[in-house]
Design a protein around this motif. Structure first.
Motif, PDB file in Angstrom:
ATOM      1  N   LEU A  98       0.994  -1.295  -0.039  1.00 37.47           N
ATOM      2  CA  LEU A  98      -0.001  -0.116   0.113  1.00 37.47           C
ATOM      3  C   LEU A  98       0.936   1.130   0.212  1.00 37.47           C
ATOM      4  N   LYS A  99       0.824   2.142  -0.830  1.00 33.06           N
ATOM      5  CA  LYS A  99       1.503   3.321  -1.003  1.00 33.06           C
ATOM      6  C   LYS A  99       0.807   4.620  -1.236  1.00 33.06           C
ATOM      7  N   PHE A 100       1.163   5.581  -0.465  1.00 29.67           N
ATOM      8  CA  PHE A 100       0.592   7.150  -0.864  1.00 29.67           C
ATOM      9  C   PHE A 100       1.820   7.833  -1.603  1.00 29.67           C
ATOM     10  N   GLU A 101       1.560   8.233  -2.886  1.00 27.31           N
ATOM     11  CA  GLU A 101       2.574   9.116  -3.470  1.00 27.31           C
ATOM     12  C   GLU A 101       2.138  10.511  -3.581  1.00 27.31           C
ATOM     13  N   GLY A 134       0.690 -13.751  -1.092  1.00 27.91           N
ATOM     14  CA  GLY A 134      -0.694 -13.987  -1.272  1.00 27.91           C
ATOM     15  C   GLY A 134      -1.265 -13.912   0.101  1.00 27.91           C
ATOM     16  N   LYS A 135      -0.467 -14.107   1.119  1.00 28.22           N
ATOM     17  CA  LYS A 135      -1.138 -14.218   2.585  1.00 28.22           C
ATOM     18  C   LYS A 135      -1.119 -12.778   3.289  1.00 28.22           C
ATOM     19  N   LEU A 136      -2.429 -12.441   3.813  1.00 30.87           N
ATOM     20  CA  LEU A 136      -2.638 -11.160   4.577  1.00 30.87           C
ATOM     21  C   LEU A 136      -1.649 -11.090   5.897  1.00 30.87           C
ATOM     22  N   MET A 137      -0.640 -10.270   5.988  1.00 29.35           N
ATOM     23  CA  MET A 137       0.130 -10.220   7.179  1.00 29.35           C
ATOM     24  C   MET A 137      -0.204  -9.150   8.229  1.00 29.35           C
ATOM     25  N   VAL A 138      -1.507  -8.710   8.184  1.00 31.42           N
ATOM     26  CA  VAL A 138      -1.809  -7.698   9.071  1.00 31.42           C
ATOM     27  C   VAL A 138      -3.311  -7.700   9.440  1.00 31.42           C
ATOM     28  N   THR A 139      -3.605  -7.126  10.377  1.00 27.97           N
ATOM     29  CA  THR A 139      -5.293  -7.216  10.539  1.00 27.97           C
ATOM     30  C   THR A 139      -6.042  -6.063   9.900  1.00 27.97           C
ATOM     31  N   GLU A 140      -7.292  -6.172   9.734  1.00 32.54           N
ATOM     32  CA  GLU A 140      -8.440  -5.286   8.934  1.00 32.54           C
ATOM     33  C   GLU A 140      -7.892  -3.938   9.983  1.00 32.54           C
ATOM     34  N   GLU A 141      -8.022  -4.079  10.959  1.00 33.62           N
ATOM     35  CA  GLU A 141      -7.759  -2.732  12.154  1.00 33.62           C
ATOM     36  C   GLU A 141      -6.656  -2.017  11.612  1.00 33.62           C
ATOM     37  N   TYR A 142      -5.565  -2.709  11.379  1.00 34.17           N
ATOM     38  CA  TYR A 142      -4.298  -2.163  10.923  1.00 34.17           C
ATOM     39  C   TYR A 142      -4.436  -1.629   9.527  1.00 34.17           C
ATOM     40  N   ILE A 143      -4.972  -2.391   8.623  1.00 33.81           N
ATOM     41  CA  ILE A 143      -5.361  -1.675   7.347  1.00 33.81           C
ATOM     42  C   ILE A 143      -6.079  -0.318   7.432  1.00 33.81           C
ATOM     43  N   ASN A 144      -7.225  -0.440   8.478  1.00 36.54           N
ATOM     44  CA  ASN A 144      -8.174   0.898   8.399  1.00 36.54           C
ATOM     45  C   ASN A 144      -7.247   1.951   9.074  1.00 36.54           C
ATOM     46  N   PHE A 145      -6.363   1.805   9.727  1.00 39.07           N
ATOM     47  CA  PHE A 145      -5.370   2.540  10.591  1.00 39.07           C
ATOM     48  C   PHE A 145      -4.555   3.266   9.298  1.00 39.07           C
ATOM     49  N   LEU A 146      -3.818   2.539   8.344  1.00 37.95           N
ATOM     50  CA  LEU A 146      -3.004   2.906   7.359  1.00 37.95           C
ATOM     51  C   LEU A 146      -3.776   3.741   6.443  1.00 37.95           C
ATOM     52  N   ILE A 147      -4.887   3.374   6.071  1.00 41.37           N
ATOM     53  CA  ILE A 147      -5.965   4.232   4.988  1.00 41.37           C
ATOM     54  C   ILE A 147      -6.125   5.470   5.624  1.00 41.37           C
ATOM     55  N   LYS A 148      -6.290   5.643   7.012  1.00 38.57           N
ATOM     56  CA  LYS A 148      -6.733   7.112   7.621  1.00 38.57           C
ATOM     57  C   LYS A 148      -5.585   7.831   7.127  1.00 38.57           C
ATOM     58  N   ILE A 149      -4.296   7.528   7.550  1.00 35.69           N
ATOM     59  CA  ILE A 149      -3.163   7.998   7.352  1.00 35.69           C
ATOM     60  C   ILE A 149      -3.051   8.508   6.152  1.00 35.69           C
ATOM     61  N   ALA A 150      -3.183   7.535   5.153  1.00 33.89           N
ATOM     62  CA  ALA A 150      -3.109   7.815   3.644  1.00 33.89           C
ATOM     63  C   ALA A 150      -4.070   8.783   3.096  1.00 33.89           C
ATOM     64  N   ASN A 151      -5.186   8.900   3.509  1.00 29.17           N
ATOM     65  CA  ASN A 151      -6.063   9.660   3.580  1.00 29.17           C
ATOM     66  C   ASN A 151      -5.717  11.251   3.958  1.00 29.17           C
ATOM     67  N   LYS A 153      -2.709  12.210   4.360  1.00 25.24           N
ATOM     68  CA  LYS A 153      -1.460  12.716   3.527  1.00 25.24           C
ATOM     69  C   LYS A 153      -2.101  13.237   2.258  1.00 25.24           C
ATOM     70  N   MET A 154      -3.167  12.446   1.748  1.00 27.27           N
ATOM     71  CA  MET A 154      -3.928  12.916   0.667  1.00 27.27           C
ATOM     72  C   MET A 154      -4.355  14.605   0.878  1.00 27.27           C
ATOM     73  N   GLU A 155      -4.989  14.665   1.931  1.00 27.60           N
ATOM     74  CA  GLU A 155      -5.649  16.115   2.181  1.00 27.60           C
ATOM     75  C   GLU A 155      -4.591  17.030   2.329  1.00 27.60           C
ATOM     76  N   GLU A 156      -3.470  16.724   3.016  1.00 25.60           N
ATOM     77  CA  GLU A 156      -2.372  17.623   3.092  1.00 25.60           C
ATOM     78  C   GLU A 156      -1.531  17.941   1.698  1.00 25.60           C
ATOM     79  N   ASN A 157      -1.588  16.950   1.076  1.00 26.34           N
ATOM     80  CA  ASN A 157      -0.996  17.003  -0.399  1.00 26.34           C
ATOM     81  C   ASN A 157      -1.649  18.189  -1.014  1.00 26.34           C
TER      82      ASN A 157
END
Length: 238
Positions: A98-101, A134-151, A153-157
């Motif tokens: 997962l990347k934010f550019e 192909g195996k998920l290495m993190v929890t959905e809770e952590y994915i949700n946390f990452l998406i909040k950070i990415a979003n 960063k998108m707003e700050e960008n």
């Protein structure tokens, strides 16, 4: 050879070509910035991205994240939702990232002094592995946390794009006033003397580095608050 005429020809050639990006057009949030640069005779843009959140699958045998060899599971230039990422992850067969550019802008400049106000960079990004083989290495809770950070960063960008546009517009207006207020001979003499003076003070530093430092002062943007801009000087022979 009339270098100005050659640059104009090169600019017209490049801007007339079809947009070969995945989207096929300039991103909405960076349209005004691209138009501002292309509207000036001394610049033209070769590629741009306003910023995006992407999910890449580099495959089972992949050792590095190389976009040209990856499967694009998800790409968006807007804030995304956790469910979109979860659905996309189900298609991963290798190591999904997962990347934010942030903003990326490639600009051709007519000459060195034209690049003075554009040479800025940024580290405003995010890159996190989510799956392995192909195996998920993190929890959905952590994915949700990452998406909040990415979003976030998108707003700050978006704010940084607007801030950079305003600073660039101000710098270009200031440059136009200077060009119309002084004879060309005086401006050329002043530019040459500035570069020569810098070399005498520290001969180990190239004039190009002086330009970058001068640019940061001109736009009043520090190293930790810059969009990602790549500048190319018009070469002697292309």
């Amino acid at each position: 050879m009339d270098r100005s005429a050659e640059f104009r020809r090169w600019k017209a050639q490049c801007l007339s070509k079809a947009d070969l990006s995945r989207k096929g057009s300039v991103d909405e949030d960076v349209v005004e910035l691209v138009q501002l640069l292309n509207g000036r005779e001394q610049f033209f843009t070769t590629s741009s991205c306003a910023g995006r959140i992407i999910l890449l699958d580099r495959g089972i045998n992949g050792s590095e994240v190389q976009k040209q060899n990856c499967c694009w599971l998800l790409v968006t230039h807007k804030p995304c939702m956790k469910d979109d990422v979860i659905v996309a992850l189900k298609k991963a067969n290798g190591d999904a990232i997962l990347k934010f550019e942030p903003l990326v802008l490639h600009v051709q400049c007519r000459q060195l002094q034209d690049a003075q106000i554009l040479a800025v960079r940024s580290t405003h990004g995010l890159e996190v592995p989510l799956t392995h083989k192909g195996k998920l290495m993190v929890t959905e809770e952590y994915i949700n946390f990452l998406i909040k950070i990415a979003n976030q960063k998108m707003e700050e960008n978006k704010k940084r794009i607007e801030r950079f546009y305003n600073c660039l517009q101000h710098a270009l207006e200031k440059e136009t006033i200077s060009m119309t207020s002084y004879p060309k001979e005086k401006i050329k003499e002043k530019n040459n003397s500035s570069c020569t003076h810098k070399k005498k003070r520290n001969p180990e530093k190239a004039c190009g580095k002086y330009i970058t430092e001068g640019n940061n002062k001109e736009l009043e943007i520090d190293d930790h608050d810059d969009p990602g801009i790549s500048v190319t000087i018009f070469p002697e022979d292309y």
